[in-house]
Design an enzyme around this catalytic site. Structure first.
Site, PDB file in Angstrom:
ATOM      1  N   ASP A 199      -2.478  -1.830  -3.517  1.00  0.00           N
ATOM      2  CA  ASP A 199      -3.286  -0.611  -3.673  1.00  0.00           C
ATOM      3  C   ASP A 199      -2.586   0.360  -4.611  1.00  0.00           C
ATOM      4  OD1 ASP A 199      -5.501   1.116  -2.949  1.00  0.00           O
ATOM      5  OD2 ASP A 199      -4.065   2.303  -1.783  1.00  0.00           O
ATOM      6  N   ARG A 228       4.036   2.382  -2.606  1.00  0.00           N
ATOM      7  CA  ARG A 228       4.190   2.896  -3.966  1.00  0.00           C
ATOM      8  C   ARG A 228       4.475   1.712  -4.885  1.00  0.00           C
ATOM      9  NH1 ARG A 228       1.989   6.692  -2.280  1.00  0.00           N
ATOM     10  NH2 ARG A 228       2.647   8.869  -2.235  1.00  0.00           N
ATOM     11  N   GLU A 234       0.847   3.206 -12.532  1.00  0.00           N
ATOM     12  CA  GLU A 234      -0.577   3.459 -12.276  1.00  0.00           C
ATOM     13  C   GLU A 234      -1.063   4.775 -12.875  1.00  0.00           C
ATOM     14  OE1 GLU A 234      -0.469   3.457  -7.916  1.00  0.00           O
ATOM     15  OE2 GLU A 234      -0.823   5.622  -7.915  1.00  0.00           O
ATOM     16  N   THR A 290       0.850  -1.200   0.000  1.00  0.00           N
ATOM     17  CA  THR A 290       0.000   0.000   0.000  1.00  0.00           C
ATOM     18  C   THR A 290       0.887   1.252   0.000  1.00  0.00           C
ATOM     19  OG1 THR A 290      -0.145  -0.071   2.416  1.00  0.00           O
ATOM     20  CG2 THR A 290      -1.965  -1.079   1.202  1.00  0.00           C
TER      21      THR A 290
HETATM   22  P1  NAI Z   1       7.654   7.588   7.166  1.00  0.00           P
HETATM   23  O1  NAI Z   1       8.636   8.519   6.555  1.00  0.00           O
HETATM   24  O2  NAI Z   1       7.055   7.914   8.485  1.00  0.00           O
HETATM   25  O3  NAI Z   1       8.336   6.126   7.306  1.00  0.00           O
HETATM   26  C1  NAI Z   1       9.023   5.519   6.267  1.00  0.00           C
HETATM   27  C2  NAI Z   1      10.034   4.552   6.890  1.00  0.00           C
HETATM   28  O4  NAI Z   1      10.647   3.816   5.832  1.00  0.00           O
HETATM   29  C3  NAI Z   1      11.152   5.264   7.673  1.00  0.00           C
HETATM   30  O5  NAI Z   1      11.213   4.749   8.990  1.00  0.00           O
HETATM   31  C4  NAI Z   1      12.405   4.925   6.870  1.00  0.00           C
HETATM   32  O6  NAI Z   1      13.549   4.790   7.708  1.00  0.00           O
HETATM   33  C5  NAI Z   1      11.984   3.606   6.253  1.00  0.00           C
HETATM   34  N1  NAI Z   1      12.832   3.161   5.149  1.00  0.00           N
HETATM   35  C6  NAI Z   1      13.471   3.924   4.245  1.00  0.00           C
HETATM   36  N2  NAI Z   1      14.185   3.145   3.403  1.00  0.00           N
HETATM   37  C7  NAI Z   1      13.980   1.855   3.794  1.00  0.00           C
HETATM   38  C8  NAI Z   1      14.420   0.591   3.315  1.00  0.00           C
HETATM   39  N3  NAI Z   1      15.242   0.492   2.254  1.00  0.00           N
HETATM   40  N4  NAI Z   1      13.980  -0.518   3.959  1.00  0.00           N
HETATM   41  C9  NAI Z   1      13.157  -0.440   5.011  1.00  0.00           C
HETATM   42  N5  NAI Z   1      12.700   0.748   5.516  1.00  0.00           N
HETATM   43  C10 NAI Z   1      13.112   1.864   4.898  1.00  0.00           C
HETATM   44  O7  NAI Z   1       6.536   7.361   6.062  1.00  0.00           O
HETATM   45  P2  NAI Z   1       5.037   6.838   6.272  1.00  0.00           P
HETATM   46  O8  NAI Z   1       4.165   7.981   6.626  1.00  0.00           O
HETATM   47  O9  NAI Z   1       5.056   5.657   7.157  1.00  0.00           O
HETATM   48  O10 NAI Z   1       4.637   6.424   4.775  1.00  0.00           O
HETATM   49  C11 NAI Z   1       5.277   5.345   4.105  1.00  0.00           C
HETATM   50  C12 NAI Z   1       4.867   5.385   2.637  1.00  0.00           C
HETATM   51  O11 NAI Z   1       3.497   5.045   2.502  1.00  0.00           O
HETATM   52  C13 NAI Z   1       4.973   6.774   1.976  1.00  0.00           C
HETATM   53  O12 NAI Z   1       6.279   7.054   1.553  1.00  0.00           O
HETATM   54  C14 NAI Z   1       4.013   6.635   0.812  1.00  0.00           C
HETATM   55  O13 NAI Z   1       4.744   6.186  -0.313  1.00  0.00           O
HETATM   56  C15 NAI Z   1       3.046   5.551   1.259  1.00  0.00           C
HETATM   57  N6  NAI Z   1       1.664   6.055   1.396  1.00  0.00           N
HETATM   58  C16 NAI Z   1       0.663   5.446   0.649  1.00  0.00           C
HETATM   59  C17 NAI Z   1      -0.653   5.886   0.739  1.00  0.00           C
HETATM   60  C18 NAI Z   1      -1.792   5.244  -0.025  1.00  0.00           C
HETATM   61  O14 NAI Z   1      -2.876   5.845  -0.127  1.00  0.00           O
HETATM   62  N7  NAI Z   1      -1.649   4.053  -0.568  1.00  0.00           N
HETATM   63  C19 NAI Z   1      -0.983   7.030   1.596  1.00  0.00           C
HETATM   64  C20 NAI Z   1       0.125   7.531   2.397  1.00  0.00           C
HETATM   65  C21 NAI Z   1       1.400   7.068   2.269  1.00  0.00           C
END
Ligand code: NAI
Length: 337
Positions: free
Chosen positions: A258, A234, A263, A232
């Site tokens: 999702d 990217r 997309e 969910t």
């Molecule tokens: P966040 O920035 O709070 O957390 C992202 C985490 O990923 C961080 O702890 C970071 O250290 C970690 N990370 C970075 N590179 C990594 C790797 N190679 N392996 C493992 N972990 C790694 O972001 P949040 O708010 O949790 O959102 C995550 C993602 O969810 C967003 O970047 C966005 O792409 C996606 N999203 C999707 C939505 C949807 O409607 N489907 C809506 C909102 C966000």
């Protein structure tokens, strides 16, 4: 501030107009996506407000700057659709909505696991057709499963918290350990080692050059047979062709997504009377063990309210002080991930 809002749907307009009663910005709504071609619509607007599949590449940004735009306000948490380097070079400020409702995404993620894992979507269609046969609807339980969470930021942590009531064994991989997540899950230093233990894998990390195709043929080779993958975050986190091969070989037993790698030409529009030209997407749709939704994990009442509030607040802060807590810098993407 004069703001051109792109890729607007009815729910965006409703939530932004209501929230803007408190902020008083001058909003113009466009249904079209922001692309190099449509950038001209933003001429004379100080800010553009954009969504996930708008194309903020160098060409679009150059045209925005020529038209006098100086702020890009994305109403998303992720910002992979924006060429941050080009924006920085041309003096544009980029702001985002870092957390509008981690619960919206987390609950949807678990909803996908339950729906596909218990075949609820297929059962719904059968019963609508007065077919009460249960053959083929056998499901799996979350209880006692080993679940690996990639990314333990805001959403990943919420997923761990929400999953903790199911009686599953929780594992996590994130280069940055989160103390709260560590209370719920066992962190692994090696992502490939983690996936080798998992029955279910869920992704909650941003799409960056480093995380592009995180789930690829090599990752899939390390999986147990029949693993459940949920995405969910990217689409680009999955190498879709490798995932299709994994589904065909049975390495991947369930896929719930999702988001989809390409997309942009499909999602957020009604194509029910069109011939879809994307053969990879069409192939995915043929599998009985694949469930696809059209990037709707964010779409809740609370999330829409928070998205509108933070976006408009970001613009007000920039207007009044020239600064904003939610600025995204090119350095962030280069340094972090
Ligand atoms: P966040 O920035 O709070 O957390 C992202 C985490 O990923 C961080 O702890 C970071 O250290 C970690 N990370 C970075 N590179 C990594 C790797 N190679 N392996 C493992 N972990 C790694 O972001 P949040 O708010 O949790 O959102 C995550 C993602 O969810 C967003 O970047 C966005 O792409 C996606 N999203 C999707 C939505 C949807 O409607 N489907 C809506 C909102 C966000």
């Amino acid at each position: 501030m004069k703001v051109a809002v792109f890729a607007t749907k009815g729910y965006d307009k409703a939530s932004f107009e209501k929230m803007n009663e408190q902020f008083g910005h001058e909003l113009s709504f466009y249904e079209s996506k922001l692309t190099p071609k449509t950038a001209v619509l933003a001429a004379g607007y100080e800010a553009v407000c954009v969504f996930v599949n708008d194309q903020l590449n160098r060409e679009t940004i150059t045209r925005l700057v020529a038209g006098g735009t100086r702020i890009i306000a994305t109403r998303t948490a992720g910002y992979n659709q924006i060429d941050l380097q080009a924006a920085e070079e041309m003096g544009l400020t980029v702001v985002r909505v870092p957390a509008y409702s981690p619960n919206a995404i987390s609950e949807f993620t678990i909803g996908l696991i339950l729906t596909l894992g218990r075949q609820i979507h297929r059962a719904y269609n059968r019963v609508r057709d007065n077919n009460f046969e249960l053959d083929g609807l056998q499901g799996i339980e979350i209880h006692n499963k080993t679940i690996g969470v990639f990314g333990t930021g805001r959403i990943g942590l919420t997923v761990l918290q929400n999953l903790s009531g199911f009686g599953a064994k929780l594992l996590a991989y994130d280069p940055y350990h989160n103390a709260e997540a560590a209370k719920l899950a066992t962190y692994f230093d090696d992502p490939l080692e983690m996936v080798s233990h998992c029955d279910i894998i869920t992704l909650h990390l941003p799409l960056t050059p480093q995380t592009h195709h995180l789930i690829n043929a090599n990752t899939i080779a390390h999986l147990k047979d029949g693993v459940f993958i949920v995405n969910t975050s990217r689409g680009g986190l999955l190498d879709t062709q490798a995932v299709i091969d994994g589904l065909k070989s049975g390495k991947i037993g369930y896929l719930a997504i999702d988001v989809y790698e390409i997309e942009g030409d499909l999602f957020f529009q009604d194509l029910s009377n069109e011939v879809v030209q994307d053969d990879t997407f069409s192939r995915l749709q043929t599998f009985p063990n694949v469930l696809v939704t059209g990037h709707q994990a964010f779409l809740t009442d609370r999330a829409l309210r928070n998205i509108a509030e933070t976006t408009l607040q970001n613009l007000t802060q920039l207007e009044e002080t020239g600064e904003c807590d939610n600025v995204v810098r090119f350095e962030a993407i280069r340094g972090n991930n």
